[in-house]
Design a protein around this motif. Structure first.
Motif, short mmCIF file in Angstrom:
data_model
loop_
_atom_site.label_atom_id
_atom_site.label_comp_id
_atom_site.label_asym_id
_atom_site.label_seq_id
_atom_site.Cartn_x
_atom_site.Cartn_y
_atom_site.Cartn_z
N ILE A 31 0.83 -1.21 0.00
CA ILE A 31 0.00 0.00 0.00
C ILE A 31 0.87 1.26 0.00
CG2 ILE A 31 -1.75 1.30 1.27
CD1 ILE A 31 -2.92 -1.46 2.10
N PRO A 32 1.95 1.33 0.80
CA PRO A 32 2.81 2.52 0.72
C PRO A 32 3.42 2.74 -0.67
CG PRO A 32 3.25 1.35 2.76
CD PRO A 32 2.35 0.46 1.93
N SER A 33 3.75 1.65 -1.36
CA SER A 33 4.30 1.79 -2.72
C SER A 33 3.26 2.39 -3.67
CB SER A 33 4.75 0.43 -3.26
OG SER A 33 5.87 -0.04 -2.57
N ILE A 34 2.03 1.92 -3.58
CA ILE A 34 0.97 2.45 -4.43
C ILE A 34 0.68 3.90 -4.06
CG2 ILE A 34 -1.53 2.29 -4.87
CD1 ILE A 34 0.18 0.31 -6.48
N SER A 35 0.64 4.17 -2.78
CA SER A 35 0.38 5.54 -2.32
C SER A 35 1.43 6.51 -2.87
CB SER A 35 0.37 5.57 -0.79
OG SER A 35 0.13 6.87 -0.34
N SER A 36 2.69 6.10 -2.89
CA SER A 36 3.74 6.99 -3.40
C SER A 36 3.56 7.24 -4.89
CB SER A 36 5.13 6.42 -3.10
OG SER A 36 5.38 5.25 -3.83
#
Length: 65
Positions: A31-36
């Motif tokens: 999720i943090p990768s997608i958010s970035s």
């Protein structure tokens, strides 16, 4: 004021009731990768773009421009 990046992608997600979590699962990312990516801190890879275009049945310009 918040800028919405990738309005085509966000629109398609909204039509299906999907979240960034759903996209993360589809692409096999955290999720943090997608958010970035949604915040413009990291670029989408060609493979990720192709997978999303195929999934939504849209071309690059419809989702990312």
């Amino acid at each position: 004021m918040r800028i919405i990046r990738y309005p085509g992608l966000v629109s398609e997600m909204a039509k299906r009731g999907e979240t960034q979590k759903n996209i993360a699962e589809l692409l096999g990312l955290s999720i943090p990768s997608i958010s970035s990516r949604f915040r413009g801190k990291k670029d989408w890879s060609i493979g990720e773009i192709e997978k999303l275009c195929n999934y939504y049945g849209k071309d690059y310009y419809e989702l990312f421009k």
